[in-house]
Design an enzyme around this catalytic site. Structure first.
Site, PDB file in Angstrom:
ATOM      1  N   LYS A 180      11.299  21.771  13.005  1.00 21.29           N
ATOM      2  CA  LYS A 180      11.657  23.037  14.014  1.00 21.29           C
ATOM      3  C   LYS A 180      11.034  22.438  15.545  1.00 21.29           C
ATOM      4  CE  LYS A 180      10.541  26.968  11.178  1.00 21.29           C
ATOM      5  NZ  LYS A 180       8.747  27.521  10.502  1.00 21.29           N
ATOM      6  N   ASP A 188       7.186  34.949  15.106  1.00 18.66           N
ATOM      7  CA  ASP A 188       7.355  35.010  14.090  1.00 18.66           C
ATOM      8  C   ASP A 188       7.652  36.903  13.467  1.00 18.66           C
ATOM      9  OD1 ASP A 188       7.695  33.640  11.723  1.00 18.66           O
ATOM     10  OD2 ASP A 188       5.626  32.890  11.755  1.00 18.66           O
ATOM     11  N   GLN A 241       3.021  27.932   9.526  1.00 19.42           N
ATOM     12  CA  GLN A 241       3.731  28.072   8.649  1.00 19.42           C
ATOM     13  C   GLN A 241       3.258  28.815   7.706  1.00 19.42           C
ATOM     14  OE1 GLN A 241       6.890  26.529   9.280  1.00 19.42           O
ATOM     15  NE2 GLN A 241       7.430  27.104   7.055  1.00 19.42           N
TER      16      GLN A 241
HETATM   17  N1  GUN Z   1       7.889  30.096   5.704  1.00 20.69           N
HETATM   18  C1  GUN Z   1       9.533  29.785   5.108  1.00 20.69           C
HETATM   19  N2  GUN Z   1       9.306  30.914   6.010  1.00 20.69           N
HETATM   20  C2  GUN Z   1       8.562  30.895   7.197  1.00 20.69           C
HETATM   21  C3  GUN Z   1       8.938  31.734   8.186  1.00 20.69           C
HETATM   22  O1  GUN Z   1       9.818  32.225   8.609  1.00 20.69           O
HETATM   23  N3  GUN Z   1       7.639  31.593   9.674  1.00 20.69           N
HETATM   24  C4  GUN Z   1       6.841  30.866   8.628  1.00 20.69           C
HETATM   25  N4  GUN Z   1       5.509  31.163   9.646  1.00 20.69           N
HETATM   26  N5  GUN Z   1       6.210  30.429   7.356  1.00 20.69           N
HETATM   27  C5  GUN Z   1       7.652  30.768   7.067  1.00 20.69           C
END
Ligand code: GUN
Length: 296
Positions: free
Chosen positions: A53, A120, A97
């Site tokens: 990311k 998100d 996350q």
């Molecule tokens: N962990 C796995 N996929 C995601 C996601 O799309 N967002 C977040 N915040 N954590 C994740």
């Protein structure tokens, strides 16, 4: 093999390039979109996701703020970091996350994020806005799936869509997005009676159950568009780990009209949509025109 392979890598790269162009336009107006990512603990998969990311954020010309906290971090410290990020004008998007260590309440943490920075789209306010047809930040994975479907099908109006999986992160928002597109939507799940028969109705099949290769070719309606959200690690014939989706790719590709591979399908779209959401949040925060077509 009959099916067209939907190339998420190429479409994700195109979306990231578009986001980078728009980010440059915002930067010229004095706004550098900024994404803060919070990682609690040392979960190896999460570390890999967070690193990718960060790389993608910087490549798009955006600012990346990374906060790594020890696994034992208590809720008060995490909430105070979120409060600081909420108040920081250089931060337009906040992503915590998941999964969080077991002693932390993920719902409480998500709800502490300013909904305008919730890239998100997990905050109850954004979920409610999506469900009631109001402007929202939409979860990245279903948003990416929608873009893949639009690319393949154009209009989704009237289509029979089946979403397998009912998570808050994928299944439920996916169903809402398909409804918004005027599809006829069924949400199926692990307890659905005769799941193969339900899947065989689908012109659009979105698989997000987290069960390796559950959906076989004979569950698929001929010509259907199949979007496989699953990422499951299984042991290959030679003992090494390999990634597979929720769909048994080889048999499904014999029947489907189009299908996403794993890897290289939905995954690259998810990260591109995270950048798109950050850009959207930055434009909205500054009252600048929102780039079109990035919010689904
Ligand atoms: N962990 C796995 N996929 C995601 C996601 O799309 N967002 C977040 N915040 N954590 C994740």
């Amino acid at each position: 093999m009959a099916a067209e392979i939907i190339d998420g890598r190429a479409l994700g790269a195109a979306l990231r390039a578009r986001v980078a162009d728009e980010a440059a336009r915002l930067a010229a107006a004095g706004v550098v979109p900024g994404l803060a990512v919070v990682l609690v603990g040392e979960e190896p998969a999460s570390r890999v996701y967070v690193a990718s990311k960060r790389r993608a954020t910087l490549e798009a010309g955006m600012a990346s703020f990374e906060h790594r906290l020890p696994a034992g971090t208590d809720a008060a410290d995490l909430l105070s970091l979120i409060a600081r990020l909420n108040a920081d004008p250089a931060v337009h998007g906040i992503l915590v996350q998941l999964p969080l260590p077991a002693h932390l309440d993920a719902a409480a943490v998500i709800h502490a994020i300013d909904p305008a920075k919730d890239v998100d789209g997990f905050h109850i306010s954004n979920a409610g806005r999506l469900a009631t047809g109001q402007m929202a930040l939409v979860p990245c994975t279903p948003l990416g799936c929608l873009m893949l479907l639009r690319h393949r099908l154009g209009s989704l109006a009237g289509a029979e869509a089946v979403v397998v999986g009912r998570s808050n992160i994928v299944g439920k928002p996916m169903a809402q997005l398909l409804l918004r597109e005027d599809a006829t939507v069924t949400i199926a799940h692990s307890r659905s009676r005769d799941l193969p028969a339900v899947c065989r109705r689908a012109e659009i099949l979105v698989a997000a159950v987290g069960r390796a290769e559950l959906i076989r070719g004979d569950w698929i309606r001929p010509g259907a568009t199949v979007i496989d959200v699953g990422i499951n690690r299984v042991a290959g014939a030679d003992g090494t780990a390999r990634l597979v989706g929720d769909v048994h790719f080889a048999s499904a590709a014999e029947v489907a009209g189009a299908i996403t591979p794993v890897p290289g399908g939905v995954g690259p779209m998810t990260i591109a949509c995270l950048l798109a959401n950050t850009l959207t949040a930055a434009a909205r925060a500054h009252g600048l025109p929102e780039p079109e077509g990035l919010t689904g």
